[in-house]
Design an enzyme around this catalytic site. Sequence first.
Site, PDB file in Angstrom:
ATOM      1  N   ASN A   1       0.854  -1.195   0.000  1.00  0.00           N
ATOM      2  CA  ASN A   1       0.000   0.000   0.000  1.00  0.00           C
ATOM      3  C   ASN A   1       0.887   1.241   0.000  1.00  0.00           C
ATOM      4  O   ASN A   1       2.111   1.142  -0.025  1.00  0.00           O
ATOM      5  CB  ASN A   1      -0.945  -0.023   1.204  1.00  0.00           C
ATOM      6  CG  ASN A   1      -0.175  -0.122   2.490  1.00  0.00           C
ATOM      7  OD1 ASN A   1       0.569   0.778   2.846  1.00  0.00           O
ATOM      8  ND2 ASN A   1      -0.318  -1.252   3.191  1.00  0.00           N
TER       9      ASN A   1
ATOM     10  N   LYS B   1       8.434 -17.394 -10.552  1.00  0.00           N
ATOM     11  CA  LYS B   1       7.665 -16.299 -11.152  1.00  0.00           C
ATOM     12  C   LYS B   1       6.424 -16.870 -11.853  1.00  0.00           C
ATOM     13  O   LYS B   1       6.539 -17.836 -12.629  1.00  0.00           O
ATOM     14  CB  LYS B   1       8.551 -15.564 -12.161  1.00  0.00           C
ATOM     15  CG  LYS B   1       7.876 -14.388 -12.799  1.00  0.00           C
ATOM     16  CD  LYS B   1       8.787 -13.734 -13.818  1.00  0.00           C
ATOM     17  CE  LYS B   1       7.984 -12.696 -14.589  1.00  0.00           C
ATOM     18  NZ  LYS B   1       8.679 -12.246 -15.775  1.00  0.00           N
TER      19      LYS B   1
ATOM     20  N   LYS C   1     -14.241   0.702  15.137  1.00  0.00           N
ATOM     21  CA  LYS C   1     -12.939   0.026  15.158  1.00  0.00           C
ATOM     22  C   LYS C   1     -12.309   0.013  16.555  1.00  0.00           C
ATOM     23  O   LYS C   1     -11.725  -0.987  16.965  1.00  0.00           O
ATOM     24  CB  LYS C   1     -11.990   0.702  14.163  1.00  0.00           C
ATOM     25  CG  LYS C   1     -11.177  -0.293  13.356  1.00  0.00           C
ATOM     26  CD  LYS C   1     -10.439   0.375  12.208  1.00  0.00           C
ATOM     27  CE  LYS C   1     -10.888  -0.178  10.882  1.00  0.00           C
ATOM     28  NZ  LYS C   1     -10.157   0.380   9.754  1.00  0.00           N
TER      29      LYS C   1
ATOM     30  N   LYS D   1     -11.219  -3.492  18.135  1.00  0.00           N
ATOM     31  CA  LYS D   1      -9.800  -3.816  18.359  1.00  0.00           C
ATOM     32  C   LYS D   1      -9.463  -3.820  19.850  1.00  0.00           C
ATOM     33  O   LYS D   1      -8.560  -4.515  20.279  1.00  0.00           O
ATOM     34  CB  LYS D   1      -8.909  -2.806  17.634  1.00  0.00           C
ATOM     35  CG  LYS D   1      -9.203  -2.704  16.139  1.00  0.00           C
ATOM     36  CD  LYS D   1      -8.091  -3.277  15.304  1.00  0.00           C
ATOM     37  CE  LYS D   1      -8.372  -3.122  13.832  1.00  0.00           C
ATOM     38  NZ  LYS D   1      -7.407  -3.783  12.969  1.00  0.00           N
TER      39      LYS D   1
HETATM   40  O1  PMT Z   1       3.060   6.053   6.453  1.00  0.00           O
HETATM   41  P1  PMT Z   1       2.507   7.394   5.988  1.00  0.00           P
HETATM   42  O2  PMT Z   1       2.678   7.590   4.499  1.00  0.00           O
HETATM   43  O3  PMT Z   1       3.041   8.520   6.798  1.00  0.00           O
HETATM   44  O4  PMT Z   1       0.919   7.350   6.194  1.00  0.00           O
HETATM   45  C1  PMT Z   1       0.395   7.262   7.489  1.00  0.00           C
HETATM   46  C2  PMT Z   1      -0.805   6.309   7.578  1.00  0.00           C
HETATM   47  C3  PMT Z   1      -1.958   6.895   6.777  1.00  0.00           C
HETATM   48  C4  PMT Z   1      -0.460   4.933   7.030  1.00  0.00           C
HETATM   49  C5  PMT Z   1      -1.149   6.176   9.080  1.00  0.00           C
HETATM   50  O5  PMT Z   1      -1.473   7.442   9.596  1.00  0.00           O
HETATM   51  C6  PMT Z   1      -2.304   5.178   9.320  1.00  0.00           C
HETATM   52  O6  PMT Z   1      -3.464   5.521   9.220  1.00  0.00           O
HETATM   53  N1  PMT Z   1      -1.953   3.907   9.642  1.00  0.00           N
HETATM   54  C7  PMT Z   1      -2.899   2.820   9.840  1.00  0.00           C
HETATM   55  C8  PMT Z   1      -3.292   2.235   8.520  1.00  0.00           C
HETATM   56  C9  PMT Z   1      -4.175   1.020   8.678  1.00  0.00           C
HETATM   57  O7  PMT Z   1      -3.723  -0.066   8.506  1.00  0.00           O
HETATM   58  O8  PMT Z   1      -5.390   1.300   9.076  1.00  0.00           O
HETATM   59  P2  PMT Z   1      -6.543   0.128   9.339  1.00  0.00           P
HETATM   60  O9  PMT Z   1      -7.748   0.931   9.612  1.00  0.00           O
HETATM   61  O10 PMT Z   1      -6.553  -0.808   8.199  1.00  0.00           O
HETATM   62  O11 PMT Z   1      -6.052  -0.636  10.618  1.00  0.00           O
HETATM   63  C10 PMT Z   1      -6.375  -0.224  11.920  1.00  0.00           C
HETATM   64  C11 PMT Z   1      -5.245  -0.546  12.879  1.00  0.00           C
HETATM   65  O12 PMT Z   1      -5.044  -1.954  12.940  1.00  0.00           O
HETATM   66  C12 PMT Z   1      -3.917   0.049  12.509  1.00  0.00           C
HETATM   67  O13 PMT Z   1      -3.279   0.493  13.684  1.00  0.00           O
HETATM   68  C13 PMT Z   1      -3.143  -1.112  11.896  1.00  0.00           C
HETATM   69  O14 PMT Z   1      -1.739  -0.979  12.120  1.00  0.00           O
HETATM   70  C14 PMT Z   1      -3.733  -2.309  12.658  1.00  0.00           C
HETATM   71  N2  PMT Z   1      -3.772  -3.564  11.887  1.00  0.00           N
HETATM   72  C15 PMT Z   1      -4.439  -3.640  10.706  1.00  0.00           C
HETATM   73  C16 PMT Z   1      -4.508  -4.845  10.047  1.00  0.00           C
HETATM   74  C17 PMT Z   1      -3.880  -5.970  10.598  1.00  0.00           C
HETATM   75  N3  PMT Z   1      -3.903  -7.145   9.993  1.00  0.00           N
HETATM   76  N4  PMT Z   1      -3.212  -5.859  11.752  1.00  0.00           N
HETATM   77  C18 PMT Z   1      -3.157  -4.677  12.408  1.00  0.00           C
HETATM   78  O15 PMT Z   1      -2.559  -4.594  13.480  1.00  0.00           O
END
Ligand code: PMT
Length: 390
Positions: A207, A283, A332, A336
């Site tokens: 991403n 591949k 969320k 979580k």
């Molecule tokens: O890195 P930059 O370019 O500076 O951009 C910053 C950002 C936009 C990436 C950052 O500010 C941000 O929003 N990060 C979280 C992105 C994300 O994965 O969001 P989510 O809504 O999908 O997940 C929620 C939370 O669960 C997050 O803390 C994530 O780290 C965590 N997660 C998600 C999926 C997973 N399988 N395991 C997790 O722990």
Amino acid sequence: MLSGKNILIGITGGIAAYKICELIRMYKRNNANVRVICTPNALNFVTKLTLQNLSQNNVGIEEYEINDFKPEHISYADEADIMIIAPASANTISKIANGICDNLLTSTVCAFKKPIIIAPAMNCNMWENPIVQENIKKLSTLGYKILEPESGFLACGYEGNGRLCQIDKIFDETSAILLPRNEVKKKYIITAGGTIEDIDPVRYISNYSSGKMGTAIADEAFYNGNDVVLITTKDIKRPYKIIKVKSAQEMQQAIENEFENANVIIMAAAVADYRVKTKSEQKIKKTNEDTITLELIKNPDILQELCKKRTHQTIVGFCAESENLIENAKEKIQKKGCDYLIANDISRKDIGFSSDYNEVTILHKNGGIKQLEKASKQEIAKAILKEINE
Ligand code: PMT
């Protein structure tokens, strides 16, 4: 970051002197007041005018230049919070180690009672000379911070140890010494960057996360005097512990290894929710079919699992949403189970993914909500840490 700090740079005669021009700019960009002293030999490599312009201060070279009631070397020594000697030649190192004061730089060092960083640079045979090594050892034992030279191609044509260390390293070391430390240190684990899920040896799912948000938080936590472990998918250098990972599973393992004695965990990484079920060892070849199907399997939800097994840790999640930001964030944080959730809108180009700016809403598990105005990621990081530590 270095606002109000007085940094004194001593430059000696060596080709790496030109690199110090950029170091001065780094300090100035961080609002430090910079003064420079050169040995006469340093001026064979950089000009007084360049250093004067970059530091926006007069450059000291000879003693007895200014008719002040205070001898010049004493004024320099009194004013500065730290002194950096870079590049430090074998000649100047040996003089300092033996208390010789035969020019403005060496006299100032002798009168200097605050931290001194020495970054040597010279020909590899000179660096390996037992007398130079003995002097370096002596200075290190006396409390001077030595930033050892690196190995590589040297300007004199030799290959070996003697190249000035990276100027980022000198800057980080200066900041680590000058910036205020918390009396009660906490251990922070911070994640940053987008995870990378391999499809085959050449392709992957990832991403747009640049890691900037997580790194800004790690910097802020570190410069507040905490122990920081940054677990990131990006290649970066910092004066604190960095663990480079690739996939969500690797990130989870790295966090687990550090989790037990951590106080705060901040998950700013964009973790892939799914990975390919079976990574192809070879591949994947193009076929005659117009479509192919990749079977995906759920990744562990690292944040959710950490929240379940936490004992005393404060856990902060991020949430990236492209619509219904607050509504989705509220759902969320419940699902979580974290203490705080930082919600950001990733549909906007001026904030969020890859931008230097962000605009976030901080949700607390008890229902509290705080909206932060758009600001640099450094400012946002500061505000987040303030909020979770109050
Ligand atoms: O890195 P930059 O370019 O500076 O951009 C910053 C950002 C936009 C990436 C950052 O500010 C941000 O929003 N990060 C979280 C992105 C994300 O994965 O969001 P989510 O809504 O999908 O997940 C929620 C939370 O669960 C997050 O803390 C994530 O780290 C965590 N997660 C998600 C999926 C997973 N399988 N395991 C997790 O722990």
